[in-house]
Motif scaffolding. Structure first.
Motif: not given
Length: 104
Positions: A5, A8, A12, A15, A40, A43-44, A47, A62, A65-66, A70
């Motif tokens: 997390q 992420a 983020g 990003s 996202a 990324v999730g 990660t 994740c 969170t991203a 972002i």
């Protein structure tokens, strides 16, 4: 927060300039949102995978969170500073220049 997390969140935050390379100033708002959501998801997934936490709830957390980081980073730093709009304009096939920093 888990390591996945936190990664992420860091990715983020960094990003919006990467997303701005893909996006074009002529894209409609919903399309820009879809591009951000797809990034996202990447990324999730990345990660969670690279931190050995590739399970349903960890992946979802994740990604969320991203998305959150972002959006906050773009609207509080990257757009008001004009960095993201300038990147979009510089990598645009249409060549439209941004009008400068925008108010939030």
């Amino acid at each position: 927060m888990t390591d996945a997390q936190l990664w992420a969140a860091v990715l983020g935050f960094l990003s919006p300039p990467v997303i701005a390379i893909v996006q074009q100033p002529r894209f409609a708002g919903p399309l820009k949102g879809v591009v951000m959501l797809l990034w996202a998801v990447i990324v999730g997934l990345g990660t969670a995978y690279f931190n050995g936490q590739f399970s349903g709830s960890s992946i979802t957390t994740c990604m969320l969170t991203a998305v959150l980081v972002i959006g906050v980073a773009y609207h509080t730093l990257w757009r008001p500073s004009g960095i993201a709009p300038r990147i979009e304009a510089a990598t645009s096939s249409g060549g439209r220049q941004p009008s400068g920093p925008q108010a939030v």
